[in-house]
Design a protein around this motif. Structure first.
Motif, PDB file in Angstrom:
ATOM      1  N   TRP A   7     -35.882  28.461 -60.698  1.00 56.02           N
ATOM      2  CA  TRP A   7     -35.792  29.687 -59.908  1.00 56.02           C
ATOM      3  C   TRP A   7     -35.847  29.450 -58.404  1.00 56.02           C
ATOM      4  O   TRP A   7     -35.283  30.228 -57.645  1.00 56.02           O
ATOM      5  CB  TRP A   7     -36.906  30.641 -60.346  1.00 56.02           C
ATOM      6  N   GLY A   8     -36.494  28.375 -57.995  1.00 49.76           N
ATOM      7  CA  GLY A   8     -36.560  28.100 -56.564  1.00 49.76           C
ATOM      8  C   GLY A   8     -35.362  27.335 -56.060  1.00 49.76           C
ATOM      9  O   GLY A   8     -34.701  27.757 -55.105  1.00 49.76           O
ATOM     10  N   LEU A   9     -35.032  26.217 -56.716  1.00 48.88           N
ATOM     11  CA  LEU A   9     -33.941  25.367 -56.244  1.00 48.88           C
ATOM     12  C   LEU A   9     -32.584  25.833 -56.773  1.00 48.88           C
ATOM     13  O   LEU A   9     -31.669  26.153 -56.001  1.00 48.88           O
ATOM     14  CB  LEU A   9     -34.208  23.917 -56.638  1.00 48.88           C
ATOM     15  N   PHE A  10     -32.424  25.863 -58.101  1.00 50.85           N
ATOM     16  CA  PHE A  10     -31.155  26.259 -58.693  1.00 50.85           C
ATOM     17  C   PHE A  10     -30.820  27.718 -58.352  1.00 50.85           C
ATOM     18  O   PHE A  10     -29.790  28.024 -57.730  1.00 50.85           O
ATOM     19  CB  PHE A  10     -31.217  26.044 -60.212  1.00 50.85           C
ATOM     20  N   GLY A  11     -31.713  28.618 -58.720  1.00 54.19           N
ATOM     21  CA  GLY A  11     -31.468  30.035 -58.426  1.00 54.19           C
ATOM     22  C   GLY A  11     -31.457  30.325 -56.941  1.00 54.19           C
ATOM     23  O   GLY A  11     -30.641  31.115 -56.457  1.00 54.19           O
ATOM     24  N   GLY A  12     -32.347  29.664 -56.205  1.00 51.48           N
ATOM     25  CA  GLY A  12     -32.402  29.880 -54.759  1.00 51.48           C
ATOM     26  C   GLY A  12     -31.136  29.435 -54.064  1.00 51.48           C
ATOM     27  O   GLY A  12     -30.684  30.072 -53.101  1.00 51.48           O
ATOM     28  N   ALA A  13     -30.522  28.335 -54.527  1.00 43.95           N
ATOM     29  CA  ALA A  13     -29.279  27.864 -53.924  1.00 43.95           C
ATOM     30  C   ALA A  13     -28.142  28.843 -54.190  1.00 43.95           C
ATOM     31  O   ALA A  13     -27.335  29.132 -53.296  1.00 43.95           O
ATOM     32  CB  ALA A  13     -28.928  26.485 -54.466  1.00 43.95           C
ATOM     33  N   VAL A  14     -28.060  29.354 -55.426  1.00 45.63           N
ATOM     34  CA  VAL A  14     -27.021  30.341 -55.731  1.00 45.63           C
ATOM     35  C   VAL A  14     -27.206  31.583 -54.870  1.00 45.63           C
ATOM     36  O   VAL A  14     -26.238  32.135 -54.302  1.00 45.63           O
ATOM     37  CB  VAL A  14     -27.054  30.711 -57.233  1.00 45.63           C
ATOM     38  N   GLN A  15     -28.449  32.018 -54.727  1.00 48.41           N
ATOM     39  CA  GLN A  15     -28.730  33.212 -53.937  1.00 48.41           C
ATOM     40  C   GLN A  15     -28.428  33.000 -52.458  1.00 48.41           C
ATOM     41  O   GLN A  15     -27.833  33.858 -51.797  1.00 48.41           O
ATOM     42  CB  GLN A  15     -30.196  33.600 -54.119  1.00 48.41           C
ATOM     43  N   GLY A  27     -24.395  31.300 -52.163  1.00 44.19           N
ATOM     44  CA  GLY A  27     -23.305  32.013 -52.807  1.00 44.19           C
ATOM     45  C   GLY A  27     -23.078  33.386 -52.207  1.00 44.19           C
ATOM     46  O   GLY A  27     -23.809  33.834 -51.324  1.00 44.19           O
ATOM     47  N   THR A  28     -22.044  34.055 -52.691  1.00 49.28           N
ATOM     48  CA  THR A  28     -21.721  35.417 -52.270  1.00 49.28           C
ATOM     49  C   THR A  28     -21.896  36.357 -53.466  1.00 49.28           C
ATOM     50  O   THR A  28     -22.334  35.930 -54.538  1.00 49.28           O
ATOM     51  CB  THR A  28     -20.286  35.477 -51.728  1.00 49.28           C
ATOM     52  N   GLN A  29     -21.545  37.627 -53.295  1.00 41.29           N
ATOM     53  CA  GLN A  29     -21.840  38.601 -54.346  1.00 41.29           C
ATOM     54  C   GLN A  29     -21.207  38.241 -55.678  1.00 41.29           C
ATOM     55  O   GLN A  29     -21.799  38.480 -56.742  1.00 41.29           O
ATOM     56  CB  GLN A  29     -21.388  40.000 -53.914  1.00 41.29           C
ATOM     57  N   ASP A  30     -20.015  37.662 -55.657  1.00 41.67           N
ATOM     58  CA  ASP A  30     -19.368  37.269 -56.908  1.00 41.67           C
ATOM     59  C   ASP A  30     -20.252  36.300 -57.690  1.00 41.67           C
ATOM     60  O   ASP A  30     -20.449  36.459 -58.901  1.00 41.67           O
ATOM     61  CB  ASP A  30     -18.012  36.614 -56.605  1.00 41.67           C
ATOM     62  N   HIS A  31     -20.811  35.302 -57.004  1.00 42.28           N
ATOM     63  CA  HIS A  31     -21.699  34.350 -57.674  1.00 42.28           C
ATOM     64  C   HIS A  31     -22.979  35.039 -58.124  1.00 42.28           C
ATOM     65  O   HIS A  31     -23.501  34.754 -59.217  1.00 42.28           O
ATOM     66  CB  HIS A  31     -22.037  33.193 -56.725  1.00 42.28           C
ATOM     67  N   HIS A  32     -23.503  35.914 -57.284  1.00 41.08           N
ATOM     68  CA  HIS A  32     -24.725  36.629 -57.655  1.00 41.08           C
ATOM     69  C   HIS A  32     -24.501  37.449 -58.924  1.00 41.08           C
ATOM     70  O   HIS A  32     -25.337  37.426 -59.839  1.00 41.08           O
ATOM     71  CB  HIS A  32     -25.161  37.544 -56.518  1.00 41.08           C
ATOM     72  N   HIS A  40     -13.994  13.005 -62.372  1.00 44.80           N
ATOM     73  CA  HIS A  40     -12.895  13.912 -62.054  1.00 44.80           C
ATOM     74  C   HIS A  40     -12.995  15.215 -62.861  1.00 44.80           C
ATOM     75  O   HIS A  40     -12.072  15.624 -63.555  1.00 44.80           O
ATOM     76  CB  HIS A  40     -11.544  13.235 -62.288  1.00 44.80           C
ATOM     77  N   VAL A  41     -14.163  15.825 -62.769  1.00 45.57           N
ATOM     78  CA  VAL A  41     -14.419  17.097 -63.454  1.00 45.57           C
ATOM     79  C   VAL A  41     -13.818  18.236 -62.630  1.00 45.57           C
ATOM     80  O   VAL A  41     -14.081  18.353 -61.429  1.00 45.57           O
ATOM     81  CB  VAL A  41     -15.929  17.313 -63.651  1.00 45.57           C
ATOM     82  N   ARG A  42     -13.041  19.070 -63.277  1.00 46.00           N
ATOM     83  CA  ARG A  42     -12.364  20.169 -62.587  1.00 46.00           C
ATOM     84  C   ARG A  42     -13.128  21.478 -62.768  1.00 46.00           C
ATOM     85  O   ARG A  42     -13.539  21.822 -63.891  1.00 46.00           O
ATOM     86  CB  ARG A  42     -10.932  20.328 -63.098  1.00 46.00           C
ATOM     87  N   VAL A  43     -13.314  22.193 -61.658  1.00 47.55           N
ATOM     88  CA  VAL A  43     -13.926  23.525 -61.705  1.00 47.55           C
ATOM     89  C   VAL A  43     -13.069  24.470 -60.862  1.00 47.55           C
ATOM     90  O   VAL A  43     -12.434  24.050 -59.880  1.00 47.55           O
ATOM     91  CB  VAL A  43     -15.374  23.511 -61.168  1.00 47.55           C
ATOM     92  N   PRO A  44     -12.991  25.743 -61.234  1.00 44.53           N
ATOM     93  CA  PRO A  44     -12.171  26.691 -60.478  1.00 44.53           C
ATOM     94  C   PRO A  44     -12.609  26.796 -59.021  1.00 44.53           C
ATOM     95  O   PRO A  44     -13.777  26.573 -58.684  1.00 44.53           O
ATOM     96  CB  PRO A  44     -12.389  28.009 -61.220  1.00 44.53           C
ATOM     97  N   ARG A  45     -11.681  27.172 -58.179  1.00 46.92           N
ATOM     98  CA  ARG A  45     -11.950  27.341 -56.745  1.00 46.92           C
ATOM     99  C   ARG A  45     -13.101  28.310 -56.510  1.00 46.92           C
ATOM    100  O   ARG A  45     -13.882  28.144 -55.558  1.00 46.92           O
ATOM    101  CB  ARG A  45     -10.674  27.860 -56.058  1.00 46.92           C
ATOM    102  N   THR A  46     -13.227  29.292 -57.372  1.00 53.61           N
ATOM    103  CA  THR A  46     -14.260  30.319 -57.191  1.00 53.61           C
ATOM    104  C   THR A  46     -15.674  29.810 -57.430  1.00 53.61           C
ATOM    105  O   THR A  46     -16.642  30.535 -57.210  1.00 53.61           O
ATOM    106  CB  THR A  46     -13.991  31.504 -58.144  1.00 53.61           C
ATOM    107  N   GLU A  47     -15.801  28.563 -57.904  1.00 52.96           N
ATOM    108  CA  GLU A  47     -17.134  28.010 -58.138  1.00 52.96           C
ATOM    109  C   GLU A  47     -17.746  27.408 -56.867  1.00 52.96           C
ATOM    110  O   GLU A  47     -18.895  26.962 -56.885  1.00 52.96           O
ATOM    111  CB  GLU A  47     -17.091  26.955 -59.241  1.00 52.96           C
ATOM    112  N   LEU A  48     -16.984  27.370 -55.784  1.00 55.50           N
ATOM    113  CA  LEU A  48     -17.552  26.947 -54.505  1.00 55.50           C
ATOM    114  C   LEU A  48     -18.508  28.028 -54.004  1.00 55.50           C
ATOM    115  O   LEU A  48     -18.127  29.205 -53.902  1.00 55.50           O
ATOM    116  CB  LEU A  48     -16.446  26.721 -53.479  1.00 55.50           C
ATOM    117  N   LEU A  49     -19.753  27.648 -53.706  1.00 58.06           N
ATOM    118  CA  LEU A  49     -20.707  28.595 -53.111  1.00 58.06           C
ATOM    119  C   LEU A  49     -20.324  28.733 -51.643  1.00 58.06           C
ATOM    120  O   LEU A  49     -20.628  27.880 -50.818  1.00 58.06           O
ATOM    121  CB  LEU A  49     -22.138  28.089 -53.284  1.00 58.06           C
ATOM    122  N   ASN A  50     -19.643  29.822 -51.342  1.00 54.32           N
ATOM    123  CA  ASN A  50     -18.831  29.888 -50.116  1.00 54.32           C
ATOM    124  C   ASN A  50     -19.371  30.808 -49.032  1.00 54.32           C
ATOM    125  O   ASN A  50     -18.612  31.327 -48.217  1.00 54.32           O
ATOM    126  CB  ASN A  50     -17.413  30.317 -50.473  1.00 54.32           C
TER     127      ASN A  50
END
Length: 616
Positions: A95-103, A106-111, A234-244
């Motif tokens: 909740w502090g590191l993983f969740g805190g980094a997303v919060q 990230g932007t509202q889409d990630h939230h 070489h793991v592929r993730v969608p562009r939207t997975e960037l915490l932008n």
């Protein structure tokens, strides 16, 4: 009762939250010893109990069922330090590191997509920053995230062994996703370190294609936390997975950011994660309090040798034993108030300057608090003799679990260098470059300052010689001594670096590292002392305020005693004054001996987490 008043004062601004967090922790029973897998499984079960009990809600946005209470989230984490530290660290990762980094990044889409699952533990996650070859030097991580405009995906890759994500909590067993920090490449250009959401395992717990996960295996402590190493092929993730929030890549690969400059952007991103560093300091403080409470209880009951009348003496009646525990207890109180101020600043500050000050203070408090934990828990172990070595009496596990605190969330030596660099920058901005005339004035000011301190010291020594030590207990004198040391050491460091000239900047700074670290420690000691004084001043109960005043005196004089060589060399103390400081510390230990039980009871540690065999 004085203990209740003391506890209310220590609970401070988030008193209600501390109480409810203690109540929740008291419902999570300590786990019996077990093998590595059972420890990890039990810790994950306990994490679910915390999630079900609402622990995770405090720091997350109200829009997702949280309380939007950033400071409160740190306080709730601190309270977990009274219990199983594997559970505390596991909660911090989720909740502090993983969740805190997303919060934070990230932007509202990630939230919208991730925060509800992170809060409920439906999405167990990892914070994948540290690499085998790069720990503190985050800016030069080697993992890459290269944008492929044709597929609108990022390709996350580990180029070599040194680029493995190393020592990652939740990775070996439970993590399903990770916030991965990598060098962002788009349109053939590098844009510095950014964070992306990268899936690690499927719904059956199997690693996904291209993701390799190794188990770090047993550690000295914290074995309920499943640390692992992660590599990406070489793991592929969608562009939207960037915490932008601070840097984005358009579909065609065009990079944009609201912040100019890769360096400024990098430090802005890291600055949003300072909560983790503050949390570690608080958790270390709780573990230290628990060790002291155990050692004090033991010291008040364990008898050793006899008086002339044949009565056996409890070990806490010996000055040597008081010397072990009471100065450490005083420093623990001081750091509690400093931590409280720091958490309030984190919660309240909005402007950039204030945030930079919080980051610097967090670095210093984390370093000092975790070193203090390591030292004090060892002292407490020794103070309990053989009983302190038995696993059932908790101290060995506390010692093992907290040892790593000095190096995670920032190596302490590196953190103190950051503090010193900030002090030098502020000094330069305030004083400017010293020309010949400025240097003359500077030296003159130094001479006057030393003369003033020597005059004050002589006045105090005169009182000592006449039979009293009241001068050493003058709060103003104590503060002046710490301010004098901080200013003198910093100014001396500035002169030293200036004399070294404009040669190789690394060599110049490296040659002065002893001075750099002393300046940072002197600064933190002064900050902590001022926080303690403010805490005493907030106490409305005269009796408790008087008690805390003596604890504050003990902290201040212990700090001065610990660096009395410097004070003697620089005129802050005479030889007689140095002896007087030691005598005053001894006297304060004797005065506080009868109140030490109240002082540790004031911490409010849940009894379920204090059950031991060596004391009743």
């Amino acid at each position: 009762m004085p203990t209740d008043v003391l506890r209310d004062l220590l609970d401070g601004r988030w008193a209600d939250l501390r109480r409810t967090s203690r109540e929740l922790l008291a419902t999570v029973e300590p786990a019996p010893p077990g093998d590595l897998e059972s420890q990890r499984a039990r810790t994950f079960e306990q994490l679910r109990l915390l999630a079900d009990g609402g622990h995770a809600l405090t720091g997350f946005p109200k829009a997702y069922g949280g309380a939007d209470d950033v400071g409160g989230s740190v306080v709730a984490f601190e309270v977990l330090g009274f219990g199983d530290l594997s559970l505390m660290v596991k909660a911090g990762v989720q909740w502090g590191l993983f969740g805190g980094a997303v919060q934070a990044l990230g932007t509202q889409d990630h939230h919208d997509r991730y925060l509800p699952g992170i809060m409920s533990l439906a999405i167990p996650g990892c914070f994948a920053m540290t690499e085998t070859g790069h720990g503190s030097d985050v800016q030069h991580l080697r993992t890459t995230a290269t944008y492929d405009a044709e597929t609108r995906e990022f390709v996350v890759n580990t180029p070599d062994r040194d680029a493995r994500k190393d020592y990652i909590g939740n990775a070996a067993r439970d993590g399903r996703m990770a916030v991965v920090f990598a060098q962002l490449v788009s349109g053939g250009e590098e844009h510095g370190v950014h964070a992306l959401m990268v899936p690690l395992r499927d719904e059956h717990g199997q690693a996904l294609p291209g993701v390799s996960i190794e188990d770090c295996g047993p550690k000295a402590g914290l074995n309920g936390v499943d640390n692992g190493r992660i590599s990406f092929d070489h793991v592929r993730v969608p562009r939207t997975e960037l915490l932008n929030r601070y840097g984005d890549v358009a579909e065609d690969g065009t990079y944009s950011s609201p912040i100019d400059g890769a360096g400024r952007r990098f430090f802005t991103m890291l600055g949003t994660l300072v909560r983790g560093r503050i949390s570690v300091a608080g958790g270390a403080g709780s573990a230290t309090k628990k060790a002291l409470a155990l050692a004090v209880r033991y010291g008040e009951e364990r008898k050793q040798f006899t008086r002339p009348d044949g009565e056996e003496v409890v070990v806490l009646d010996y000055l040597a034993h008081q010397r072990k525990l009471l100065p450490a207890l005083a420093k623990t109180y001081a750091l509690h108030f400093a931590q409280e101020e720091l958490v309030s600043a984190l919660h309240d500050v909005q402007d950039d300057r204030g945030k930079r000050e919080v980051e610097s203070r967090a670095a210093g408090i984390k370093a000092v608090a975790t070193w203090h934990a390591t030292e004090t828990i060892q002292v407490c172990r020794e103070a309990c003799g053989g009983a302190g070595y038995l696993a059932e009496n908790l101290l060995p596990q506390l010692k093992a679990d907290t040892d790593v605190f000095t190096t995670f969330e920032g190596d302490n030596t590196v953190l103190l260098q950051l503090v010193a660099k900030g002090l030098l920058t502020s000094y330069r901005d305030h004083v400017g470059d010293l020309d010949a005339l400025g240097m003359v004035r500077f030296v003159a000011d130094q001479f006057v300052g030393v003369a003033i301190e020597r005059t004050a010291a002589r006045a105090i020594i005169a009182r000592l010689v006449s039979g009293g030590d009241d001068g050493l207990l003058e709060r103003g004198w104590q503060l002046r001594q710490l301010e004098f040391r901080e200013t003198h050491v910093l100014e001396g460091l500035a002169r030293r670096l200036k004399r070294a000239g404009a040669g190789d900047a690394f060599e110049v700074f490296n040659a002065a590292q002893d001075h750099v670290l002393h300046a940072a420690r002197a600064h933190v000691d002064r900050v902590v002392m001022e926080a303690f004084v403010a805490g005493v001043d907030r106490c409305s109960d005269p009796g408790v305020a008087e008690l805390l005043g003596k604890v504050c005196d003990l902290y201040a004089l212990s700090v001065i005693e610990g660096d009395r060589g410097w004070f003697l060399e620089h005129g802050g103390l005479t030889a007689a004054g140095s002896k007087g400081v030691t005598q005053a510390v001894n006297g304060l230990c004797g005065e506080l001996r009868g109140r030490v039980g109240e002082l540790v009871e004031g911490f409010g540690i849940p009894e379920v987490w204090m059950r031991v065999g060596m004391v009743g």
